[in-house]
Design an enzyme around this catalytic site. Structure first.
Site, PDB file in Angstrom:
ATOM      1  N   SER A 194       0.837  -1.195   0.000  1.00  0.00           N
ATOM      2  CA  SER A 194       0.000   0.000   0.000  1.00  0.00           C
ATOM      3  C   SER A 194       0.871   1.244   0.000  1.00  0.00           C
ATOM      4  CB  SER A 194      -0.908   0.016   1.235  1.00  0.00           C
ATOM      5  OG  SER A 194      -1.495   1.296   1.351  1.00  0.00           O
ATOM      6  N   HIS A 246      -0.952  -1.126  -4.299  1.00  0.00           N
ATOM      7  CA  HIS A 246      -2.285  -0.818  -3.775  1.00  0.00           C
ATOM      8  C   HIS A 246      -2.354   0.692  -3.519  1.00  0.00           C
ATOM      9  CE1 HIS A 246      -5.938  -1.851  -1.456  1.00  0.00           C
ATOM     10  NE2 HIS A 246      -5.555  -0.928  -0.591  1.00  0.00           N
ATOM     11  N   MET A 292      -8.890   8.284  -0.667  1.00  0.00           N
ATOM     12  CA  MET A 292      -9.795   8.632   0.445  1.00  0.00           C
ATOM     13  C   MET A 292     -10.316  10.037   0.250  1.00  0.00           C
ATOM     14  SD  MET A 292      -7.681   7.216   3.709  1.00  0.00           S
ATOM     15  CE  MET A 292      -6.778   5.656   3.664  1.00  0.00           C
ATOM     16  N   HIS A 294      -7.959   1.195  -4.463  1.00  0.00           N
ATOM     17  CA  HIS A 294      -8.949   0.972  -3.398  1.00  0.00           C
ATOM     18  C   HIS A 294      -9.619   2.306  -3.097  1.00  0.00           C
ATOM     19  CE1 HIS A 294      -9.577  -0.148   1.159  1.00  0.00           C
ATOM     20  NE2 HIS A 294     -10.715  -0.059   0.506  1.00  0.00           N
ATOM     21  N   ASP A 322      -4.574   3.772  -2.196  1.00  0.00           N
ATOM     22  CA  ASP A 322      -5.714   4.108  -1.335  1.00  0.00           C
ATOM     23  C   ASP A 322      -6.210   5.519  -1.613  1.00  0.00           C
ATOM     24  OD1 ASP A 322      -6.107   1.794   0.458  1.00  0.00           O
ATOM     25  OD2 ASP A 322      -4.032   2.202   1.038  1.00  0.00           O
ATOM     26  N   MET A 371     -11.926  -6.014   4.585  1.00  0.00           N
ATOM     27  CA  MET A 371     -11.079  -5.118   5.387  1.00  0.00           C
ATOM     28  C   MET A 371     -10.785  -5.768   6.736  1.00  0.00           C
ATOM     29  SD  MET A 371     -10.315  -2.428   3.623  1.00  0.00           S
ATOM     30  CE  MET A 371      -9.468  -1.592   4.968  1.00  0.00           C
ATOM     31  N   MET A 382     -11.915   4.501  -1.116  1.00  0.00           N
ATOM     32  CA  MET A 382     -12.672   4.700   0.138  1.00  0.00           C
ATOM     33  C   MET A 382     -13.364   6.048   0.018  1.00  0.00           C
ATOM     34  SD  MET A 382      -9.753   3.136   2.597  1.00  0.00           S
ATOM     35  CE  MET A 382      -8.570   3.310   1.261  1.00  0.00           C
ATOM     36  N   ASP A 414      -6.845  -6.453   3.786  1.00  0.00           N
ATOM     37  CA  ASP A 414      -6.171  -5.148   3.827  1.00  0.00           C
ATOM     38  C   ASP A 414      -6.277  -4.578   5.236  1.00  0.00           C
ATOM     39  OD1 ASP A 414      -5.195  -2.591   3.358  1.00  0.00           O
ATOM     40  OD2 ASP A 414      -6.877  -1.955   2.092  1.00  0.00           O
TER      41      ASP A 414
HETATM   42  C1  DX5 Z   1      -6.498   1.461   5.290  1.00  0.00           C
HETATM   43  C2  DX5 Z   1      -5.977   1.201   3.902  1.00  0.00           C
HETATM   44  C3  DX5 Z   1      -4.860   0.235   3.855  1.00  0.00           C
HETATM   45  C4  DX5 Z   1      -3.626   0.655   4.611  1.00  0.00           C
HETATM   46  C5  DX5 Z   1      -2.929  -0.582   5.077  1.00  0.00           C
HETATM   47  O1  DX5 Z   1      -7.690   2.148   5.204  1.00  0.00           O
HETATM   48  O2  DX5 Z   1      -7.028   0.684   3.079  1.00  0.00           O
HETATM   49  O3  DX5 Z   1      -4.536  -0.120   2.511  1.00  0.00           O
HETATM   50  O4  DX5 Z   1      -2.725   1.424   3.856  1.00  0.00           O
HETATM   51  O5  DX5 Z   1      -1.826  -0.212   5.838  1.00  0.00           O
HETATM   52  P1  DX5 Z   1      -1.156  -1.230   6.879  1.00  0.00           P
HETATM   53  O6  DX5 Z   1      -0.681  -2.410   6.123  1.00  0.00           O
HETATM   54  O7  DX5 Z   1      -0.058  -0.408   7.459  1.00  0.00           O
HETATM   55  O8  DX5 Z   1      -2.212  -1.596   7.891  1.00  0.00           O
HETATM   56 ZN    ZN Z   2      -6.489  -0.156   1.131  1.00  0.00          ZN
END
Ligand code: DX5
Ligand code: ZN
Length: 219
Positions: A6, A29, A33, A62, A31, A133, A64, A171
């Site tokens: 990620s 990956h 947000m 991903h 993220d 998740m 969110m 994840d």
């Molecule tokens: C959290 C994200 C993850 C996050 C995981 O909302 O979707 O992808 O970056 O990070 P680690 O592996 O550090 O928990």
């Molecule tokens: Zn993620």
């Protein structure tokens, strides 16, 4: 067994060199947000387009975000290999998955830790991957929630009994000490942020995680 680091745990000021450190990964990956669906803000399509242009591995996006119907197709159009949106945010998840596939991306559906998945069993064929998740979405570096494992196991059993080749992703909090549990419950695709980018040698961390997943995977 796929390991998807990620980028949330990478140094955003040096994205290109950070991406070069994980060229042994299966996907990166990404993220996204929006500070509405989750209480944190990262970046949008412009930044993801630059990541797409510089990444040595394909993108696993991903989302969110609220209103995925409005925003998700753009990520497929810019070339992401997979685009995953949240069931909790979607109003027409099947129609959106079909749109993403029509553009050429793998369609992914994510569920938060408390979201039940039984309603998905009859529509698994509409998706290429399900993301269970293993933390509350929003931040990297949180602790893995083992209470999500029965749901993953149920999903893996159901997928197997239906002859499905859907990918099952986890994840949040995935590390050398938690990946075995997720692999035993049936995950085949593992997102890891801090465990990879926090390592002195990220590609070595990826190899170690993958080896552990291979050793423990069931189904
Ligand atoms: C959290 C994200 C993850 C996050 C995981 O909302 O979707 O992808 O970056 O990070 P680690 O592996 O550090 O928990
Ligand atoms: Zn993620």
């Amino acid at each position: 067994m796929r390991i998807n680091p990620s980028i949330l745990a990478a140094d955003f000021a040096n994205v290109e060199s950070e991406l070069a450190r994980i060229d042994g990964a299966d996907f990166v990956h990404v993220d996204v947000m929006d500070n509405h669906f989750v209480p944190n803000l990262t970046f949008g399509p412009q930044m993801v387009g630059r990541i797409q242009a510089t990444s040595p591995v394909p993108l696993d996006v991903h989302l969110m975000i609220d209103e995925p119907e409005r925003w998700a197709p753009e990520y497929a159009e810019l070339g992401a290999a997979s685009v995953t949106f949240h069931l909790e945010a979607a109003t027409e998840p099947i129609a959106l998955a079909r749109r993403l596939r029509a553009i050429g991306a793998r369609a992914g559906l994510a569920v938060k830790p408390a979201t039940q998945i039984e309603g998905l069993f009859d529509v698994l064929d509409e998706f290429d991957q399900i993301l269970v998740m293993t933390v509350e979405p929003g931040f990297g570096g949180q602790s893995f929630m083992p209470e999500t494992m029965p749901k993953l196991r149920l999903l893996a059993d159901e997928a197997r009994s239906r002859g499905s080749s859907i990918w099952l992703q986890v994840d949040g909090g995935i590390s050398e000490s938690t990946i075995a549990q997720a692999a035993e419950a049936g995950a085949d695709t593992f997102v890891a942020g801090s465990a990879v980018f926090g390592a002195a040698d990220p590609d070595a961390a990826i190899s170690a995680l993958r080896a552990s997943a291979v050793r423990h995977h069931q189904h």
